[in-house]
Design an enzyme around this catalytic site. Structure first.
Site, PDB file in Angstrom:
ATOM      1  CG  MET A  13      52.687  36.349  88.195  1.00 17.53           C
ATOM      2  SD  MET A  13      51.512  36.856  87.054  1.00 17.53           S
ATOM      3  CE  MET A  13      51.451  36.082  85.715  1.00 17.53           C
ATOM      4  CG  ASP A  32      53.447  29.761  98.943  1.00 16.58           C
ATOM      5  OD1 ASP A  32      53.681  30.505  97.768  1.00 16.58           O
ATOM      6  OD2 ASP A  32      54.294  30.056  99.489  1.00 16.58           O
ATOM      7  CG  LEU A  66      58.465  27.820  92.444  1.00 12.27           C
ATOM      8  CD1 LEU A  66      59.216  27.113  92.755  1.00 12.27           C
ATOM      9  CD2 LEU A  66      58.132  28.379  93.938  1.00 12.27           C
ATOM     10  NE  ARG A 124      47.403  39.297  77.035  1.00  7.15           N
ATOM     11  CZ  ARG A 124      46.547  37.955  76.274  1.00  7.15           C
ATOM     12  NH1 ARG A 124      45.827  37.605  76.525  1.00  7.15           N
ATOM     13  NH2 ARG A 124      46.515  37.943  75.003  1.00  7.15           N
ATOM     14  CE  LYS A 172      58.088  36.861  81.695  1.00  5.09           C
ATOM     15  NZ  LYS A 172      56.732  37.567  81.509  1.00  5.09           N
ATOM     16  CG  ASN A 175      57.130  39.255  75.804  1.00  4.44           C
ATOM     17  OD1 ASN A 175      56.950  39.807  74.678  1.00  4.44           O
ATOM     18  ND2 ASN A 175      56.931  39.497  77.059  1.00  4.44           N
ATOM     19  CG  ASN A 176      59.814  40.111  80.224  1.00  5.69           C
ATOM     20  OD1 ASN A 176      58.878  40.209  79.807  1.00  5.69           O
ATOM     21  ND2 ASN A 176      59.953  39.455  81.858  1.00  5.69           N
ATOM     22  CE  LYS A 241      64.215  66.068  62.046  1.00  4.18           C
ATOM     23  NZ  LYS A 241      62.291  66.282  62.048  1.00  4.18           N
TER      24      LYS A 241
HETATM   25  P1  NAD Z   1      55.709  35.925  94.356  1.00  2.95           P
HETATM   26  O1  NAD Z   1      57.067  36.288  95.148  1.00  2.95           O
HETATM   27  O2  NAD Z   1      54.300  36.965  94.743  1.00  2.95           O
HETATM   28  O3  NAD Z   1      54.939  34.266  94.548  1.00  2.95           O
HETATM   29  C1  NAD Z   1      56.298  33.297  94.995  1.00  2.95           C
HETATM   30  C2  NAD Z   1      55.644  32.506  95.837  1.00  2.95           C
HETATM   31  O4  NAD Z   1      56.518  31.520  95.474  1.00  2.95           O
HETATM   32  C3  NAD Z   1      55.452  33.185  97.273  1.00  2.95           C
HETATM   33  O5  NAD Z   1      54.222  32.276  97.639  1.00  2.95           O
HETATM   34  C4  NAD Z   1      56.493  31.725  97.480  1.00  2.95           C
HETATM   35  O6  NAD Z   1      56.055  31.874  99.269  1.00  2.95           O
HETATM   36  C5  NAD Z   1      56.346  30.929  96.909  1.00  2.95           C
HETATM   37  N1  NAD Z   1      57.944  29.942  97.823  1.00  2.95           N
HETATM   38  C6  NAD Z   1      58.836  30.550  97.318  1.00  2.95           C
HETATM   39  N2  NAD Z   1      60.069  29.660  97.236  1.00  2.95           N
HETATM   40  C7  NAD Z   1      58.443  28.206  97.461  1.00  2.95           C
HETATM   41  C8  NAD Z   1      58.859  26.659  97.890  1.00  2.95           C
HETATM   42  N3  NAD Z   1      60.751  26.731  97.848  1.00  2.95           N
HETATM   43  N4  NAD Z   1      58.669  25.663  98.038  1.00  2.95           N
HETATM   44  C9  NAD Z   1      57.301  26.394  97.513  1.00  2.95           C
HETATM   45  N5  NAD Z   1      57.256  27.639  97.237  1.00  2.95           N
HETATM   46  C10 NAD Z   1      57.997  28.534  97.433  1.00  2.95           C
HETATM   47  O7  NAD Z   1      56.244  36.091  92.632  1.00  2.95           O
HETATM   48  P2  NAD Z   1      54.954  35.589  91.517  1.00  2.95           P
HETATM   49  O8  NAD Z   1      55.500  37.272  91.182  1.00  2.95           O
HETATM   50  O9  NAD Z   1      54.066  35.538  91.793  1.00  2.95           O
HETATM   51  O10 NAD Z   1      56.076  36.300  90.559  1.00  2.95           O
HETATM   52  C11 NAD Z   1      56.095  34.169  90.008  1.00  2.95           C
HETATM   53  C12 NAD Z   1      57.049  33.718  89.472  1.00  2.95           C
HETATM   54  O11 NAD Z   1      56.015  34.782  88.178  1.00  2.95           O
HETATM   55  C13 NAD Z   1      58.632  35.026  88.566  1.00  2.95           C
HETATM   56  O12 NAD Z   1      59.626  33.975  88.401  1.00  2.95           O
HETATM   57  C14 NAD Z   1      58.098  36.229  87.846  1.00  2.95           C
HETATM   58  O13 NAD Z   1      59.012  35.994  87.594  1.00  2.95           O
HETATM   59  C15 NAD Z   1      56.899  35.185  86.837  1.00  2.95           C
HETATM   60  N6  NAD Z   1      56.050  36.639  86.602  1.00  2.95           N
HETATM   61  C16 NAD Z   1      55.583  37.477  87.604  1.00  2.95           C
HETATM   62  C17 NAD Z   1      54.610  38.299  86.530  1.00  2.95           C
HETATM   63  C18 NAD Z   1      53.830  39.659  87.243  1.00  2.95           C
HETATM   64  O14 NAD Z   1      53.166  40.478  87.420  1.00  2.95           O
HETATM   65  N7  NAD Z   1      54.008  38.923  89.039  1.00  2.95           N
HETATM   66  C19 NAD Z   1      54.469  38.061  85.507  1.00  2.95           C
HETATM   67  C20 NAD Z   1      55.142  37.424  84.907  1.00  2.95           C
HETATM   68  C21 NAD Z   1      55.564  36.865  85.040  1.00  2.95           C
END
Ligand code: NAD
Length: 301
Positions: A13, A32, A66, A124, A172, A175-176, A241
């Site tokens: 994301m 990252d 994150l 989304r 959120k 919603n989820n 039913k």
């Molecule tokens: P992801 O695992 O793809 O990405 C997380 C990123 O954070 C990775 O690139 C990782 O290397 C980095 N990271 C982890 N620890 C770190 C740190 N201490 N410092 C810097 N970087 C660090 O996850 P995502 O799918 O992008 O999801 C991120 C958040 O968004 C989550 O909380 C998830 O629940 C939420 N979310 C995801 C979606 C989806 O469809 N994927 C949709 C809505 C919300």
């Protein structure tokens, strides 16, 4: 002058969301722990920081995207983190999906340091994030909302100000709960369609034109139970039913109906409670709230 943006967490994301901000000309610094994730952002002109502290020193507004609560807490409040290295005129947007109690702690700690805070979890999917069409549920004071809104507009098309700090993340989770529960029901229903030998596309053509799209909350409930009208409509007795019929068929086909069974039990209990069997099925809301001893939810009360 526009806030210089620091973006931490460039995953599924965060990567595309940060890219959209960079493409729109924002002054960006990214970080990252997985250096490879920063490469596409560097190609779009973003600076790459070597640590959270370095990023914090270079920007006015920090965005975190994150995985989970401990990750966000460590980055924002831990040693070498944003609070330790921040300035009172800064702001933080946390877009991760985390525990509301953590969000509350972040807000309190950052506010004490004079740093603005908004929780802005994302609705989304990744495909929307790539297209810059995300939905944000924002919890923030009026001032902080005004500051973060233009930044969110660089990543999404729909921005809801849900209320004060912490209300975004709570929205959120509501919603989820709905979206993920419905997903399980969909999985069971479409598996049943497959077992029946139905054409899946034409099945979807049918169900996408019915309340199976969860039009309950779009149009049905706002015109029934939420305006205190529980006259049938579709009776709970008949809903019970129909679910029983589907469960019987699924049992024959050997398909687990985990969510469906739970729904059937709820309908059995409602149907057996005085008066409810003949009410509109939107009155399940009253049944559940009644069991909890909570005033039936209504619009405008
Ligand atoms: P992801 O695992 O793809 O990405 C997380 C990123 O954070 C990775 O690139 C990782 O290397 C980095 N990271 C982890 N620890 C770190 C740190 N201490 N410092 C810097 N970087 C660090 O996850 P995502 O799918 O992008 O999801 C991120 C958040 O968004 C989550 O909380 C998830 O629940 C939420 N979310 C995801 C979606 C989806 O469809 N994927 C949709 C809505 C919300």
């Amino acid at each position: 002058m526009a806030d210089r943006i620091g973006f931490i967490g460039l995953g599924a994301m965060g990567g595309p969301m940060a890219a959209n901000l960079a493409r729109k000309g924002h002054d960006m610094t990214v970080y990252d722990t997985d250096l490879a994730k920063t490469v596409p952002l560097a190609e779009l002109g973003a600076s790459v920081a070597g640590s959270v502290a370095e990023l914090t020193a270079a920007v006015d507004l920090v965005i975190t995207m994150l995985p989970d609560s401990p990750d966000v807490e460590a980055v924002l409040l831990g040693p070498g983190g944003v609070r330790e290295n921040g300035r009172p005129d800064m702001a933080v947007i946390d877009m991760s999906t985390i525990a509301p109690a953590t969000t509350d702690r972040l807000f309190t700690a950052l506010t004490q340091a004079g740093i603005g805070f908004a929780d802005a979890p994302v609705g989304r999917l990744v495909a929307h994030a790539i297209r810059g069409e995300s939905l944000f549920m924002v919890g923030a004071s009026g001032n902080d909302f005004g500051r973060v809104k233009p930044v969110l507009e660089g990543m999404g098309t729909t921005i809801h100000h849900c209320g004060g700090p912490g209300s975004g993340i709570r929205t959120k989770l509501v919603n989820n709960l709905i979206a993920i529960s419905v997903c399980q029901v969909n999985a069971e229903a479409v598996t049943l369609a497959q077992a029946f030998g139905l054409d899946i596309r034409s099945t979807l053509d049918v169900v996408n034109g019915t309340t199976a799209t969860n039009g309950h909350l779009v149009s049905a409930w706002p015109n029934k139970v939420l305006v205190d009208d529980t006259d049938p409509g579709f009776r709970i007795r008949l809903a019970h039913k129909d679910v029983a019929l589907a469960l019987d068929a699924a049992k024959d086909a050997g398909i687990p109906m985990i969510a469906g069974s739970a729904v059937a039990q709820a309908l059995t209990a409602a149907k057996g409670t005085a008066g409810f069997g003949e009410k509109d099925f939107s009155a399940l809301l009253d049944f559940v709230s009644g069991m909890a001893g909570i005033k039936p939810p209504r619009f405008d009360t």
